[in-house]
Design a protein around this motif. Sequence first.
Motif, mmCIF file in Angstrom:
data_model
loop_
_atom_site.group_PDB
_atom_site.id
_atom_site.type_symbol
_atom_site.label_atom_id
_atom_site.label_comp_id
_atom_site.label_asym_id
_atom_site.label_seq_id
_atom_site.Cartn_x
_atom_site.Cartn_y
_atom_site.Cartn_z
ATOM 1 N N ALA A 1 -44.411 -23.907 -24.714
ATOM 2 C CA ALA A 1 -44.307 -24.370 -23.999
ATOM 3 C C ALA A 1 -43.309 -24.323 -22.208
ATOM 4 O O ALA A 1 -43.232 -24.662 -21.159
ATOM 5 N N ARG A 2 -41.898 -23.335 -22.977
ATOM 6 C CA ARG A 2 -40.864 -22.037 -22.075
ATOM 7 C C ARG A 2 -41.957 -21.309 -21.935
ATOM 8 O O ARG A 2 -41.779 -21.012 -20.316
ATOM 9 N N TRP A 3 -43.502 -20.854 -22.595
ATOM 10 C CA TRP A 3 -43.979 -19.344 -21.552
ATOM 11 C C TRP A 3 -44.681 -20.350 -20.310
ATOM 12 O O TRP A 3 -44.704 -19.648 -19.102
ATOM 13 N N LEU A 4 -45.046 -22.018 -20.586
ATOM 14 C CA LEU A 4 -46.032 -21.935 -19.435
ATOM 15 C C LEU A 4 -44.913 -22.597 -18.560
ATOM 16 O O LEU A 4 -44.908 -22.090 -17.413
ATOM 17 N N ALA A 5 -43.347 -23.266 -18.409
ATOM 18 C CA ALA A 5 -42.615 -23.288 -17.599
ATOM 19 C C ALA A 5 -42.403 -22.106 -16.855
ATOM 20 O O ALA A 5 -42.089 -21.992 -15.520
ATOM 21 N N ALA A 6 -42.024 -20.865 -17.708
ATOM 22 C CA ALA A 6 -42.083 -19.424 -16.797
ATOM 23 C C ALA A 6 -43.064 -19.110 -15.648
ATOM 24 O O ALA A 6 -42.520 -18.610 -15.054
ATOM 25 N N ARG A 7 -44.100 -19.186 -16.209
ATOM 26 C CA ARG A 7 -45.177 -19.304 -15.450
ATOM 27 C C ARG A 7 -45.172 -20.529 -14.284
ATOM 28 O O ARG A 7 -45.511 -19.603 -12.915
ATOM 29 N N ILE A 8 -45.241 -21.450 -14.586
ATOM 30 C CA ILE A 8 -44.638 -22.574 -13.471
ATOM 31 C C ILE A 8 -43.732 -21.979 -11.992
ATOM 32 O O ILE A 8 -43.967 -22.504 -11.330
ATOM 33 N N ASP A 9 -42.263 -21.340 -13.146
ATOM 34 C CA ASP A 9 -41.760 -21.293 -11.930
ATOM 35 C C ASP A 9 -41.809 -20.249 -11.161
ATOM 36 O O ASP A 9 -40.208 -19.233 -10.693
ATOM 37 N N GLY A 10 -42.995 -19.133 -11.225
ATOM 38 C CA GLY A 10 -43.270 -18.202 -11.103
ATOM 39 C C GLY A 10 -42.665 -16.631 -11.018
ATOM 40 O O GLY A 10 -41.766 -16.103 -10.507
ATOM 41 N N HIS A 11 -41.829 -17.127 -13.016
ATOM 42 C CA HIS A 11 -40.918 -15.336 -13.174
ATOM 43 C C HIS A 11 -41.901 -14.203 -12.865
ATOM 44 O O HIS A 11 -43.150 -14.195 -12.970
ATOM 45 N N ASP A 12 -40.645 -13.161 -12.881
ATOM 46 C CA ASP A 12 -41.502 -11.853 -12.845
ATOM 47 C C ASP A 12 -42.210 -11.475 -14.238
ATOM 48 O O ASP A 12 -41.738 -11.703 -15.335
ATOM 49 N N GLY A 13 -43.749 -10.451 -14.207
ATOM 50 C CA GLY A 13 -44.120 -10.474 -15.445
ATOM 51 C C GLY A 13 -45.110 -9.769 -15.204
ATOM 52 O O GLY A 13 -45.078 -9.319 -14.116
#
Length: 241
Positions: free
Chosen positions: A147-159
């Motif tokens: 859930a946290r990883w998917l949230a980071a993708r929705i938020d557009g975090h760098d990586g």
Amino acid sequence: MTSTHTNLIHIADQWPVLRELLEARTPTTWPPAMGIQHTLTDEQDEQQHAEAALERAERTAVAPGERPAPLRVGILDTITALEDDLLALADDIASSVQRPAFTTQFRSAAPDDDVARSLALMGLKDQQDARRWRFNMTPGRTGERAARWLAARIDGHDGPFRPLSDQQRAQIGLIATSVRRRLDQALGDRATDGRQPTGRQCTCGGAFEVTTGAEDFVISCTGCGESWTGTALLDGLTGAA
């Protein structure tokens, strides 16, 4: 912050609360429904805890004989179903947007071959990047982490990721809504959002937040998804002393 991101963070924050319900035996209201005259004495309470500990020991893989079912089979079924949905979604999204880890076949020509050594170190760093989603079975491969990883993708975090497509955002949104609804149904009145910012940043660039909805507080990163319980942090401090 989108509703999808909010739903995913809520799922991650409440995941420890859901797992606590697996072995919850005490009533959630006071007095208990059967009447205060039936409450346990201290001695009876200690006996019940001893019996519960024995029951947990008998459920371990190394225990001989027949193993009883978990205390809350319905909650276990819910956790399993929700975790399967979140992990399958994270696997699917990562297979499309996560760049393969950098690898190199260069071999050092000599002990002082700085270029080959730098390439090898670059590849190792890329492979061990904490922001990456791991397909293999590791201790961190949980519904909360997904859930946290998917949230980071929705938020557009760098990586090492490509941006999500509109279709992928819609896919994540539908599953996040469904998982949150089923999780909140299982939690009932315990489905609270006790998430608070800490004002500190993780090395990945995400923000550390503390969740107080569970009996044991949880500190987690909104970026890479790493999390620690209060008990784990205290154990680390006392162990280092």
